[in-house]
Design an enzyme around this catalytic site. Structure first.
Site, PDB file in Angstrom:
ATOM      1  N   HIS A  58      31.884  47.862  28.491  1.00  0.00           N
ATOM      2  CA  HIS A  58      32.913  47.790  27.440  1.00  0.00           C
ATOM      3  C   HIS A  58      33.036  49.139  26.717  1.00  0.00           C
ATOM      4  O   HIS A  58      34.140  49.584  26.403  1.00  0.00           O
ATOM      5  CB  HIS A  58      32.536  46.737  26.395  1.00  0.00           C
ATOM      6  CG  HIS A  58      32.486  45.339  26.905  1.00  0.00           C
ATOM      7  ND1 HIS A  58      31.312  44.628  27.010  1.00  0.00           N
ATOM      8  CD2 HIS A  58      33.469  44.503  27.331  1.00  0.00           C
ATOM      9  CE1 HIS A  58      31.569  43.416  27.475  1.00  0.00           C
ATOM     10  NE2 HIS A  58      32.869  43.316  27.687  1.00  0.00           N
TER      11      HIS A  58
ATOM     12  N   ARG B  78      27.028  38.362  31.410  1.00  0.00           N
ATOM     13  CA  ARG B  78      26.277  37.246  31.997  1.00  0.00           C
ATOM     14  C   ARG B  78      24.941  37.686  32.604  1.00  0.00           C
ATOM     15  O   ARG B  78      24.113  36.843  32.926  1.00  0.00           O
ATOM     16  CB  ARG B  78      27.124  36.502  33.032  1.00  0.00           C
ATOM     17  CG  ARG B  78      28.268  35.711  32.390  1.00  0.00           C
ATOM     18  CD  ARG B  78      28.934  34.744  33.352  1.00  0.00           C
ATOM     19  NE  ARG B  78      29.854  33.859  32.674  1.00  0.00           N
ATOM     20  CZ  ARG B  78      31.175  34.039  32.554  1.00  0.00           C
ATOM     21  NH1 ARG B  78      31.747  35.103  33.084  1.00  0.00           N
ATOM     22  NH2 ARG B  78      31.929  33.164  31.911  1.00  0.00           N
TER      23      ARG B  78
END
Ligand code: PAF
Length: 275
Positions: free
Chosen positions: A34, A184
């Protein structure tokens, strides 16, 4: 960094930013991937907006919406430190008030691979990205290549619905052992974490075999053999870069895509092949 939790306030804040405005949509639990999107946006645009919204529409009834990792305070600090100018972090009732009924459906592209394993997922993604684009009105939308089918699908939505925004797809950021960064990954126990890079190795093996001239089926078989025996393969395939339709032989640009479960954690990864 300014922040908004309502659509009205977000419109006012984003609307006042100097242009070009880059936008990085996220579901939080931010990692290096990100932050790379934010870095790219900073390098290209005068100002940068981001969103954090764990979008219920893109989770199936038996998926991890409730347990999806959430870390809003650290996320906010990371985005501010990375130079984000405005953060939009709405609650679900702000995005989907009672009576909300719209849906953006992109047809076959949204029903293959991730769409086949996760029915309704891409309708949820396209719907929320359409809403976010209407709130933020960015000039450039930054998406990670890790979720390649999502990036291709959003690109198609932008073309099909005439959104006035350019899409920039940013290469996947990897851990030193090749595992693609993903929120995840935090679900993996140490044994699964040690097995997980085998998904990337499988993709590399398929690429090497195709580039050595082997047929698709042989290349996929070689790649499958690289995957940890403890993992459960969902798919490993060669697809075209525009519609994610399976290819019988290498035709560029293309993606090699893979998805596998390590315990109950499902990971996806891909390689982009271009001339
Ligand atoms: O990739 C994600 O984090 C999400 O799918 C997105 C694009 C923010 C839409 O909810």
């Amino acid at each position: 960094m300014d922040s908004a939790v309502t659509v009205e306030r977000a419109r006012a804040l984003f609307g006042a930013l100097p242009r070009p405005l880059g936008f990085v949509p996220t579901m939080g639990a931010l990692h290096g991937g990100h932050l790379e999107l934010v870095r790219r946006a900073r390098a290209r645009c005068a100002t940068v907006g981001a969103s954090i919204f764990v979008n219920p529409l893109q989770f199936g009834p038996n998926e991890d919406l409730e347990s999806y990792p959430r870390d809003p305070e650290h996320d906010r600090e990371k985005l501010a430190a990375a130079g984000v100018d405005v953060l939009f972090a709405p609650e679900a009732r702000e995005m989907y008030p009672p009576g909300f009924a719209a849906a953006v459906d992109l047809g076959a592209l949204g029903e293959r691979f991730e769409g086949a394993v996760r029915p309704g997922h891409f309708r949820g993604v396209a719907t929320v990205v359409a809403k976010l684009l209407n709130v933020v009105r960015p000039d450039v939308l930054f998406l990670g290549q890790k979720d390649a089918q999502q990036a291709v699908l959003v690109g198609k939505m932008i073309r099909d619905l005439d959104f006035a925004v350019e899409v920039a797809i940013v290469p996947t950021v990897r851990e030193s052992d090749g595992l693609a960064m993903s929120s995840r990954n935090s679900y993996l126990d140490p044994t699964q974490r040690a097995q997980a890079p085998s998904l990337h190795k499988a993709l590399l093996r398929v690429r090497d075999a195709l580039e050595a001239g082997r047929g698709k089926n042989d290349a996929i078989a070689e790649g499958t053999a690289e995957l940890s025996a403890a993992a459960k393969l969902d798919y490993l395939d060669l697809v075209d870069a525009r519609e994610f339709a399976p290819l019988e032989r290498l035709r560029l640009p293309a993606y090699i895509i893979g998805a596998a479960r390590f315990g109950s954690t499902r990971l996806i990864d891909n390689l982009w092949l271009t001339s």
